[in-house]
Design a protein around this motif. Structure first.
Motif, PDB file in Angstrom:
ATOM      1  N   SER A 206       4.036   5.783  -5.303  1.00  0.00           N
ATOM      2  CA  SER A 206       3.992   5.790  -6.763  1.00  0.00           C
ATOM      3  C   SER A 206       2.933   6.763  -7.274  1.00  0.00           C
ATOM      4  O   SER A 206       3.174   7.528  -8.215  1.00  0.00           O
ATOM      5  CB  SER A 206       3.719   4.383  -7.282  1.00  0.00           C
ATOM      6  OG  SER A 206       3.638   4.374  -8.677  1.00  0.00           O
ATOM      7  N   ALA A 207       1.750   6.744  -6.651  1.00  0.00           N
ATOM      8  CA  ALA A 207       0.679   7.657  -7.061  1.00  0.00           C
ATOM      9  C   ALA A 207       1.083   9.107  -6.830  1.00  0.00           C
ATOM     10  O   ALA A 207       0.852   9.972  -7.686  1.00  0.00           O
ATOM     11  CB  ALA A 207      -0.605   7.335  -6.304  1.00  0.00           C
ATOM     12  N   GLN A 208       1.714   9.382  -5.687  1.00  0.00           N
ATOM     13  CA  GLN A 208       2.170  10.735  -5.398  1.00  0.00           C
ATOM     14  C   GLN A 208       3.227  11.173  -6.408  1.00  0.00           C
ATOM     15  O   GLN A 208       3.223  12.320  -6.872  1.00  0.00           O
ATOM     16  CB  GLN A 208       2.729  10.833  -3.982  1.00  0.00           C
ATOM     17  CG  GLN A 208       1.676  10.759  -2.912  1.00  0.00           C
ATOM     18  CD  GLN A 208       2.275  10.705  -1.521  1.00  0.00           C
ATOM     19  OE1 GLN A 208       3.485  10.726  -1.331  1.00  0.00           O
ATOM     20  NE2 GLN A 208       1.414  10.640  -0.514  1.00  0.00           N
ATOM     21  N   MET A 209       4.129  10.264  -6.765  1.00  0.00           N
ATOM     22  CA  MET A 209       5.164  10.593  -7.737  1.00  0.00           C
ATOM     23  C   MET A 209       4.548  10.891  -9.103  1.00  0.00           C
ATOM     24  O   MET A 209       4.975  11.819  -9.794  1.00  0.00           O
ATOM     25  CB  MET A 209       6.191   9.462  -7.827  1.00  0.00           C
ATOM     26  CG  MET A 209       7.063   9.360  -6.592  1.00  0.00           C
ATOM     27  SD  MET A 209       8.175   7.946  -6.607  1.00  0.00           S
ATOM     28  CE  MET A 209       9.250   8.363  -7.960  1.00  0.00           C
TER      29      MET A 209
ATOM     30  N   ASP B   7       0.829  -1.204   0.000  1.00  0.00           N
ATOM     31  CA  ASP B   7       0.000   0.000   0.000  1.00  0.00           C
ATOM     32  C   ASP B   7       0.863   1.253   0.000  1.00  0.00           C
ATOM     33  O   ASP B   7       0.579   2.212  -0.722  1.00  0.00           O
ATOM     34  CB  ASP B   7      -0.934   0.024   1.218  1.00  0.00           C
ATOM     35  CG  ASP B   7      -2.097  -0.936   1.093  1.00  0.00           C
ATOM     36  OD1 ASP B   7      -2.374  -1.402  -0.032  1.00  0.00           O
ATOM     37  OD2 ASP B   7      -2.729  -1.216   2.135  1.00  0.00           O
ATOM     38  N   GLU B   8       1.906   1.247   0.802  1.00  0.00           N
ATOM     39  CA  GLU B   8       2.780   2.415   0.853  1.00  0.00           C
ATOM     40  C   GLU B   8       3.487   2.624  -0.473  1.00  0.00           C
ATOM     41  O   GLU B   8       3.606   3.754  -0.956  1.00  0.00           O
ATOM     42  CB  GLU B   8       3.799   2.297   1.987  1.00  0.00           C
ATOM     43  CG  GLU B   8       4.594   3.574   2.170  1.00  0.00           C
ATOM     44  CD  GLU B   8       5.391   3.633   3.448  1.00  0.00           C
ATOM     45  OE1 GLU B   8       6.145   4.598   3.605  1.00  0.00           O
ATOM     46  OE2 GLU B   8       5.270   2.717   4.282  1.00  0.00           O
TER      47      GLU B   8
END
Length: 133
Positions: free
Chosen positions: A107-110, A101-102
């Motif tokens: 990855s989504a934030q990047m 999850d982290e």
């Protein structure tokens, strides 16, 4: 609060999620600004969580538990491994689902940051082009 033990500040009958979050953060030696930055939220958001005004989403909960060396169950309910419990502070290991999850969250934030960077670059390029004309 760093001088107090878990038992002196933590009463499972009286503490709220915000109390547990604030206490675990302090025991971990982090300021609100430091923890907020590490999990990618504004300091005001973390303040609202600690003041029980708002609740974090599930993806942030697992990040908080990992960063604060407490179990997710303890953070949510006060039961389980909290700060200062034997072995927790030095050997708490997140499960594979929490780690995945982290990774997904990072990855989504990047990806979002990369998209934002591209938009800013395009805007700057357009401004510079207008100045040259």
């Amino acid at each position: 609060m760093n001088d107090e033990t878990n038992e002196e500040w933590f009463d499972p009958e009286a503490t709220t999620f915000g109390d547990r979050l604030a206490g675990a953060r302090e025991i971990a030696g982090m300021t609100q600004a430091q923890l907020a930055k590490r999990i990618g939220v504004k300091k005001k958001t973390l303040e609202d969580w600690e003041d029980d005004i708002r609740d974090p989403r599930a993806m942030r909960l697992s990040m908080l538990a990992g960063l604060l060396n407490v179990s997710l169950l303890w953070l949510l309910t006060g039961e389980g491994d909290g700060p200062g419990d034997l072995g927790t502070a030095t050997s708490y290991v997140r499960g594979s689902h929490q780690l995945l999850d982290e990774i997904r969250n990072i990855s989504a934030q990047m990806s979002l940051n990369a998209e934002r960077l591209l938009r800013v670059e395009q805007e700057l390029h357009a401004l510079l082009k207008d100045e040259d004309e």
